[in-house]
Write an enzyme that holds these catalytic residues in place. Structure first.
Site, PDB file in Angstrom:
ATOM      1  N   ARG A  51      -5.315   5.423  -7.671  1.00  0.00           N
ATOM      2  CA  ARG A  51      -5.273   6.994  -7.887  1.00  0.00           C
ATOM      3  C   ARG A  51      -5.019   7.177  -9.223  1.00  0.00           C
ATOM      4  O   ARG A  51      -5.555   8.179  -9.715  1.00  0.00           O
ATOM      5  CB  ARG A  51      -4.039   7.211  -7.138  1.00  0.00           C
ATOM      6  CG  ARG A  51      -3.908   6.904  -5.461  1.00  0.00           C
ATOM      7  CD  ARG A  51      -2.652   6.849  -5.066  1.00  0.00           C
ATOM      8  NE  ARG A  51      -1.893   8.355  -4.876  1.00  0.00           N
ATOM      9  CZ  ARG A  51      -0.863   8.422  -4.592  1.00  0.00           C
ATOM     10  NH1 ARG A  51      -0.105   7.497  -4.223  1.00  0.00           N
ATOM     11  NH2 ARG A  51      -0.312   9.591  -4.552  1.00  0.00           N
ATOM     12  N   LEU A 105       0.695  -1.371  -0.130  1.00  0.00           N
ATOM     13  CA  LEU A 105       0.090  -0.171   0.067  1.00  0.00           C
ATOM     14  C   LEU A 105       0.932   1.343  -0.064  1.00  0.00           C
ATOM     15  O   LEU A 105       1.802   1.125   0.522  1.00  0.00           O
ATOM     16  CB  LEU A 105      -1.060   0.080   1.426  1.00  0.00           C
ATOM     17  CG  LEU A 105      -1.945  -0.984   1.416  1.00  0.00           C
ATOM     18  CD1 LEU A 105      -2.891  -1.103   2.772  1.00  0.00           C
ATOM     19  CD2 LEU A 105      -2.959  -1.161   0.248  1.00  0.00           C
ATOM     20  N   ASP A 106       0.542   2.456  -0.763  1.00  0.00           N
ATOM     21  CA  ASP A 106       1.240   3.569  -0.649  1.00  0.00           C
ATOM     22  C   ASP A 106       1.450   3.946   0.819  1.00  0.00           C
ATOM     23  O   ASP A 106       0.569   3.698   1.535  1.00  0.00           O
ATOM     24  CB  ASP A 106       0.764   4.534  -1.661  1.00  0.00           C
ATOM     25  CG  ASP A 106       0.427   4.243  -2.953  1.00  0.00           C
ATOM     26  OD1 ASP A 106       1.359   3.594  -3.382  1.00  0.00           O
ATOM     27  OD2 ASP A 106      -0.448   4.838  -3.616  1.00  0.00           O
ATOM     28  N   LYS A 107       2.244   4.830   1.030  1.00  0.00           N
ATOM     29  CA  LYS A 107       2.838   5.428   2.368  1.00  0.00           C
ATOM     30  C   LYS A 107       1.446   5.932   3.025  1.00  0.00           C
ATOM     31  O   LYS A 107       1.162   5.497   4.325  1.00  0.00           O
ATOM     32  CB  LYS A 107       3.922   6.271   2.130  1.00  0.00           C
ATOM     33  CG  LYS A 107       4.038   7.196   3.632  1.00  0.00           C
ATOM     34  CD  LYS A 107       4.894   8.369   3.147  1.00  0.00           C
ATOM     35  CE  LYS A 107       5.319   9.105   4.726  1.00  0.00           C
ATOM     36  NZ  LYS A 107       6.066  10.222   4.413  1.00  0.00           N
TER      37      LYS A 107
END
Length: 328
Positions: free
Chosen positions: A240, A141-143
């Protein structure tokens, strides 16, 4: 120890004194911090442009004044250490760990984040995971994305989980808040590749890798929509990029959405809520997989984090104050 990929972005103008010098010799002098063999590899693999034209011949002669651009990837070895970092573990057995990741936690060490990551925390929680590639992390998962992740505690489990991901058999569902009014759900089926100029970002690219995102509307607000999304594939930044592509980028996503958009008639409280949401409004809410040892289909849910809940409450208050949705 693990492998990480660093993105390299270099540019320079060839000085006049490099007249009649070979390309490989010139860039070796321009970028002495990189080995001649590495620079030559980048030329041969089409990662070097001269005046925006890809050149794959190291021996081509230069005249001086040319613009050199290098966009490349470099694998480096990273030595990781165990760190005592709290983990929100939803489930654990001999084969897997299910984690509810908070915002602001990077998954892998990398440039700018050499430590303090999920990987460092896993090494502390279960030291034997050092023997599993990437410390058992099979998807990321992104930060600033919150929610559920699965980690394999042994190589056998990792192999099973990777196969499920590749076969599109692992269920990963998300919730997000996007700009604008979505009328109904749908599917975004658009390939994704590295952005042409912003090398840390991704973009819809016909030559990229296949990517499919399903979405449906949960609730419409005045100028935003709360959506549920399901991934068939797992490309970097997929949700996104896809939501930006259909003109409904995620709230808080400064990289893809740009500046904060303020709806007409918004109260000071609502403006503060939008500007104060400092990450993309994206949460991995449900994870479903087949257990690598038992074959049992298992599923977990993670409640929306508090900042996400407060964002929805602010949007609800804005709707009650201003009435039906307007159009952007």
């Amino acid at each position: 120890m693990s492998q990480q990929v660093n993105l390299i972005s270099l540019n320079a103008i060839v000085p006049d004194e490099h007249y009649d010098t070979r390309l490989d010799q010139s860039i070796a002098r321009l970028f002495p911090e990189y080995s001649r063999s590495k620079l030559k590899d980048w030329i041969l693999s089409g990662q070097v442009t001269v005046n925006s034209e890809v050149i794959t011949t190291p021996r081509v002669k230069l005249k001086g004044g040319e613009v050199i651009d290098i966009k490349a990837e470099q694998e480096v070895q990273v030595f990781n250490e165990a760190q005592d970092i709290d983990l929100n573990i939803v489930y654990e057995d001999d084969d897997i760990i299910i984690i509810n990741k908070p915002a602001d936690l990077v998954v892998h060490p990398g440039a700018g984040n050499p430590s303090g990551t999920l990987l460092n925390a896993l090494l502390n929680h279960y030291p034997a995971i050092e023997n599993v590639p990437r410390a058992g992390i099979v998807h990321r998962l992104d930060k600033d994305t919150t929610g559920l992740m699965v980690v394999a505690k042994n190589i056998t489990a990792q192999t099973h989980l990777v196969n499920q991901l590749q076969a599109r058999e692992m269920g990963r569902e998300y919730e997000a808040v996007v700009f604008g009014n979505l009328i109904a759900g749908g599917i975004v089926d658009e390939n994704i590749g590295r952005h042409a100029t912003k090398r840390t970002l991704m973009a819809v690219d016909p030559m990229g890798k296949p990517a499919v995102t399903h979405f449906r509307v949960k609730r419409k607000f005045r100028s935003h929509t709360h959506v549920r999304l399901k991934l068939e594939t797992g490309r970097t930044h997929q949700i996104r990029v896809h939501m930006t592509h259909i003109k409904h980028p995620l709230v808080g996503d400064l990289q893809y959405a740009g500046r904060v958009r303020l709806p007409k008639g918004a109260s000071h409280e609502f403006i503060d809520a939008l500007r104060g949401f400092k990450r993309q409004a994206l949460h991995a809410i449900q994870l479903t997989l087949t257990h690598p040892s038992t074959g049992e289909v298992m599923s977990w849910k993670a409640p929306l984090p508090q900042d996400f809940v407060e964002l929805l409450e602010a949007m609800d208050a804005d709707l009650n104050l201003n009435g039906m949705p307007d159009q952007w």
